[in-house]
Design a protein around this motif. Sequence first.
Motif, PDB file in Angstrom:
ATOM      1  N   HIS A  41       0.832  -1.199   0.000  1.00  0.00           N
ATOM      2  CA  HIS A  41       0.000   0.000   0.000  1.00  0.00           C
ATOM      3  C   HIS A  41       0.866   1.247   0.000  1.00  0.00           C
ATOM      4  O   HIS A  41       0.580   2.227  -0.711  1.00  0.00           O
ATOM      5  CB  HIS A  41      -0.929  -0.009   1.219  1.00  0.00           C
ATOM      6  CG  HIS A  41      -1.723   1.263   1.376  1.00  0.00           C
ATOM      7  ND1 HIS A  41      -1.276   2.343   2.134  1.00  0.00           N
ATOM      8  CD2 HIS A  41      -2.921   1.646   0.849  1.00  0.00           C
ATOM      9  CE1 HIS A  41      -2.168   3.309   2.078  1.00  0.00           C
ATOM     10  NE2 HIS A  41      -3.173   2.910   1.310  1.00  0.00           N
ATOM     11  N   ASP A  42       1.940   1.226   0.775  1.00  0.00           N
ATOM     12  CA  ASP A  42       2.837   2.384   0.838  1.00  0.00           C
ATOM     13  C   ASP A  42       3.545   2.600  -0.506  1.00  0.00           C
ATOM     14  O   ASP A  42       3.747   3.746  -0.928  1.00  0.00           O
ATOM     15  CB  ASP A  42       3.870   2.194   1.949  1.00  0.00           C
ATOM     16  CG  ASP A  42       3.245   2.220   3.339  1.00  0.00           C
ATOM     17  OD1 ASP A  42       2.114   2.723   3.474  1.00  0.00           O
ATOM     18  OD2 ASP A  42       3.891   1.722   4.282  1.00  0.00           O
ATOM     19  N   ILE A  43       3.918   1.503  -1.177  1.00  0.00           N
ATOM     20  CA  ILE A  43       4.556   1.629  -2.495  1.00  0.00           C
ATOM     21  C   ILE A  43       3.596   2.265  -3.493  1.00  0.00           C
ATOM     22  O   ILE A  43       3.950   3.191  -4.234  1.00  0.00           O
ATOM     23  CB  ILE A  43       5.043   0.251  -2.990  1.00  0.00           C
ATOM     24  CG1 ILE A  43       6.358  -0.096  -2.310  1.00  0.00           C
ATOM     25  CG2 ILE A  43       5.212   0.244  -4.511  1.00  0.00           C
ATOM     26  CD1 ILE A  43       7.002  -1.366  -2.815  1.00  0.00           C
ATOM     27  N   TYR A  44       2.366   1.778  -3.514  1.00  0.00           N
ATOM     28  CA  TYR A  44       1.377   2.334  -4.439  1.00  0.00           C
ATOM     29  C   TYR A  44       1.121   3.808  -4.135  1.00  0.00           C
ATOM     30  O   TYR A  44       1.048   4.641  -5.060  1.00  0.00           O
ATOM     31  CB  TYR A  44       0.072   1.542  -4.355  1.00  0.00           C
ATOM     32  CG  TYR A  44      -1.041   2.134  -5.181  1.00  0.00           C
ATOM     33  CD1 TYR A  44      -1.092   1.924  -6.557  1.00  0.00           C
ATOM     34  CD2 TYR A  44      -2.031   2.918  -4.588  1.00  0.00           C
ATOM     35  CE1 TYR A  44      -2.103   2.474  -7.322  1.00  0.00           C
ATOM     36  CE2 TYR A  44      -3.047   3.474  -5.353  1.00  0.00           C
ATOM     37  CZ  TYR A  44      -3.081   3.245  -6.713  1.00  0.00           C
ATOM     38  OH  TYR A  44      -4.072   3.796  -7.476  1.00  0.00           O
ATOM     39  N   THR A  45       1.000   4.150  -2.873  1.00  0.00           N
ATOM     40  CA  THR A  45       0.757   5.542  -2.492  1.00  0.00           C
ATOM     41  C   THR A  45       1.909   6.434  -2.924  1.00  0.00           C
ATOM     42  O   THR A  45       1.700   7.551  -3.422  1.00  0.00           O
ATOM     43  CB  THR A  45       0.542   5.641  -0.967  1.00  0.00           C
ATOM     44  OG1 THR A  45      -0.581   4.828  -0.600  1.00  0.00           O
ATOM     45  CG2 THR A  45       0.278   7.074  -0.552  1.00  0.00           C
ATOM     46  N   ALA A  46       3.143   5.941  -2.747  1.00  0.00           N
ATOM     47  CA  ALA A  46       4.314   6.724  -3.160  1.00  0.00           C
ATOM     48  C   ALA A  46       4.340   6.903  -4.670  1.00  0.00           C
ATOM     49  O   ALA A  46       4.675   7.982  -5.185  1.00  0.00           O
ATOM     50  CB  ALA A  46       5.590   6.048  -2.676  1.00  0.00           C
ATOM     51  N   MET A  47       3.981   5.859  -5.418  1.00  0.00           N
ATOM     52  CA  MET A  47       3.916   5.976  -6.875  1.00  0.00           C
ATOM     53  C   MET A  47       2.877   7.015  -7.288  1.00  0.00           C
ATOM     54  O   MET A  47       3.132   7.880  -8.133  1.00  0.00           O
ATOM     55  CB  MET A  47       3.553   4.623  -7.494  1.00  0.00           C
ATOM     56  CG  MET A  47       4.642   3.600  -7.509  1.00  0.00           C
ATOM     57  SD  MET A  47       4.054   2.087  -8.331  1.00  0.00           S
ATOM     58  CE  MET A  47       5.595   1.214  -8.565  1.00  0.00           C
ATOM     59  N   ALA A  48       1.686   6.909  -6.692  1.00  0.00           N
ATOM     60  CA  ALA A  48       0.606   7.820  -7.049  1.00  0.00           C
ATOM     61  C   ALA A  48       0.921   9.258  -6.663  1.00  0.00           C
ATOM     62  O   ALA A  48       0.361  10.204  -7.248  1.00  0.00           O
ATOM     63  CB  ALA A  48      -0.697   7.371  -6.382  1.00  0.00           C
ATOM     64  N   GLY A  49       1.812   9.428  -5.712  1.00  0.00           N
ATOM     65  CA  GLY A  49       2.179  10.770  -5.282  1.00  0.00           C
ATOM     66  C   GLY A  49       3.200  11.453  -6.173  1.00  0.00           C
ATOM     67  O   GLY A  49       3.502  12.640  -5.975  1.00  0.00           O
ATOM     68  N   THR A  50       3.739  10.726  -7.143  1.00  0.00           N
ATOM     69  CA  THR A  50       4.709  11.317  -8.074  1.00  0.00           C
ATOM     70  C   THR A  50       3.940  11.948  -9.218  1.00  0.00           C
ATOM     71  O   THR A  50       3.676  11.322 -10.248  1.00  0.00           O
ATOM     72  CB  THR A  50       5.687  10.258  -8.594  1.00  0.00           C
ATOM     73  OG1 THR A  50       6.249   9.548  -7.495  1.00  0.00           O
ATOM     74  CG2 THR A  50       6.816  10.910  -9.400  1.00  0.00           C
ATOM     75  N   THR A  51       3.563  13.187  -9.037  1.00  0.00           N
ATOM     76  CA  THR A  51       2.649  13.848  -9.972  1.00  0.00           C
ATOM     77  C   THR A  51       3.350  14.729 -10.996  1.00  0.00           C
ATOM     78  O   THR A  51       2.697  15.254 -11.898  1.00  0.00           O
ATOM     79  CB  THR A  51       1.625  14.698  -9.197  1.00  0.00           C
ATOM     80  OG1 THR A  51       2.328  15.636  -8.368  1.00  0.00           O
ATOM     81  CG2 THR A  51       0.753  13.814  -8.321  1.00  0.00           C
ATOM     82  N   GLU A  52       4.649  14.924 -10.861  1.00  0.00           N
ATOM     83  CA  GLU A  52       5.407  15.668 -11.870  1.00  0.00           C
ATOM     84  C   GLU A  52       5.736  14.713 -13.004  1.00  0.00           C
ATOM     85  O   GLU A  52       6.570  13.818 -12.858  1.00  0.00           O
ATOM     86  CB  GLU A  52       6.681  16.258 -11.266  1.00  0.00           C
ATOM     87  CG  GLU A  52       6.420  17.343 -10.229  1.00  0.00           C
ATOM     88  CD  GLU A  52       5.766  18.575 -10.861  1.00  0.00           C
ATOM     89  OE1 GLU A  52       6.098  18.894 -12.020  1.00  0.00           O
ATOM     90  OE2 GLU A  52       4.912  19.181 -10.199  1.00  0.00           O
ATOM     91  N   VAL A  53       5.064  14.883 -14.141  1.00  0.00           N
ATOM     92  CA  VAL A  53       5.152  13.918 -15.238  1.00  0.00           C
ATOM     93  C   VAL A  53       6.027  14.481 -16.355  1.00  0.00           C
ATOM     94  O   VAL A  53       5.782  15.580 -16.856  1.00  0.00           O
ATOM     95  CB  VAL A  53       3.746  13.582 -15.778  1.00  0.00           C
ATOM     96  CG1 VAL A  53       3.835  12.586 -16.935  1.00  0.00           C
ATOM     97  CG2 VAL A  53       2.874  13.027 -14.657  1.00  0.00           C
ATOM     98  N   ARG A  54       7.016  13.723 -16.743  1.00  0.00           N
ATOM     99  CA  ARG A  54       7.940  14.178 -17.776  1.00  0.00           C
ATOM    100  C   ARG A  54       7.278  14.173 -19.152  1.00  0.00           C
ATOM    101  O   ARG A  54       6.219  13.572 -19.356  1.00  0.00           O
ATOM    102  CB  ARG A  54       9.215  13.323 -17.781  1.00  0.00           C
ATOM    103  CG  ARG A  54       8.978  11.876 -18.125  1.00  0.00           C
ATOM    104  CD  ARG A  54      10.260  11.064 -18.086  1.00  0.00           C
ATOM    105  NE  ARG A  54      11.223  11.533 -19.062  1.00  0.00           N
ATOM    106  CZ  ARG A  54      12.403  10.948 -19.275  1.00  0.00           C
ATOM    107  NH1 ARG A  54      12.766   9.910 -18.562  1.00  0.00           N
ATOM    108  NH2 ARG A  54      13.226  11.423 -20.189  1.00  0.00           N
ATOM    109  N   THR A  55       7.939  14.799 -20.097  1.00  0.00           N
ATOM    110  CA  THR A  55       7.352  15.064 -21.411  1.00  0.00           C
ATOM    111  C   THR A  55       6.897  13.805 -22.124  1.00  0.00           C
ATOM    112  O   THR A  55       5.789  13.747 -22.677  1.00  0.00           O
ATOM    113  CB  THR A  55       8.363  15.818 -22.293  1.00  0.00           C
ATOM    114  OG1 THR A  55       8.696  17.051 -21.663  1.00  0.00           O
ATOM    115  CG2 THR A  55       7.789  16.091 -23.670  1.00  0.00           C
TER     116      THR A  55
END
Length: 451
Positions: A41-55
Amino acid sequence: MDLLNPIDAVFLAIESREHPMHVGGLQLFEPPADAGPEFLHDIYTAMAGTTEVRTRFRRRPSRRFGGFSSLTWSHADKVDLGYHLRRSALPTPGGMGDLIDLTERLHGTLLDRHRPLWEARVIEGLDDGRFAVYIKMHHALIDGVSAMRLLQRTLTDDPFDTRMRVPWGTAPVVKDAVEPESSLSQLRKALPRMIKSTTYIAAPLRGAIDGRLTLPMTAPRTMFNVSIGGARRIAVRSWPLERINTIRLATGATVNDVVLAMSSAALRSYLIEHDGLPAEPLIAMVPVNIRSTADADASDGNLIAACLANLATHLEDPVERLNIISTSMREAKKVFTQLPKLEAMALSALLMTPFGLSLLPGFEALPRMPFNLVISNVPGPRKPVYMQGARLDSNYPLSIPFESQAMNITLTTNGDNLDFGFVGCRRTVPDLERIPEHMEAGLAELERALT
């Protein structure tokens, strides 16, 4: 907007419901010994929290000219991570069969062209305690070499490094800033090169192919070379790299030559089982990386050449098959190394599109297709790597069956192993799980012949 190169444009243009044009990967991770019940759950939450999306992960086909265009990319201002990243659980007890069944369904569905062309899934519930990450991206966005480099940048060789890195949030290498060109300016500059490439292929390249490639520009028809549907079958397996290297050192072949020989043995046995082995040898298209050192970080899109390999499936002797494969690959690579990069890519794009060559003067009479299937070897990590302390246990690449090429074999290095992903059309390739079994038999056959 960004202009597509010739190969990227082909992958977008030929996509349909029956022919999804995305590549994917299925990674299996072993959680650290001290992982608690909330670890995934913590891994998924950390992934979902990476909101700066590269080009790259904002790209979608441009909707110019009255609809979707295969000439340029547009970019989404916002990316809905709730859509692109999801979490799934396998039914209890979750075995590898359940994981493969879910992956087959995910891999057989089209990406939404109204959105950036990628999706990711975190999968839990395996009965051995591992978890999986499946990600797919349109092949117009990325080739196998770029995808594997991107993956390696998201992982670390330090099991105690808990920083979260995700493909869509990985920062690109910083270069000197330049003023971006407009799409019109890019197109205006590219058109003369595109025209030059087409006329170049029609004469000198035809001479290069006829004069230096030993293969005919056609392949025998087999049960793989039929119209396909969009549903997929998938099989996976790993082999110790040490076994392949032993044969490589004994014969002077390359690792890729030995892999092709294993594949040749498997295809030969599989077709004999189905009473469908042709008298002529099967031909494989083998993508070869043509990046120079200067291109190493300019990894957007596809920079590959499409070499044709004689698989010598008509021969019984495994060592003789390996020798013919090695010679065939050496000769094919010579053709592409003598060409400018743009022309090599243009020729590859045409070889990868069965109807493409018939559009050029002098190629109208070419029969059928130039190859039976694609076999691709993508370099991967050579030592153990981790994601928030979870070790990457297996890394199975999953690629594309093309129209009239109903099966694909792709592999990658993973530490001391080679991890293989086999993808086939669900309707036309029965018993796909027999292919890896025949691969093992082919490897063992070579080992016996050389001892």
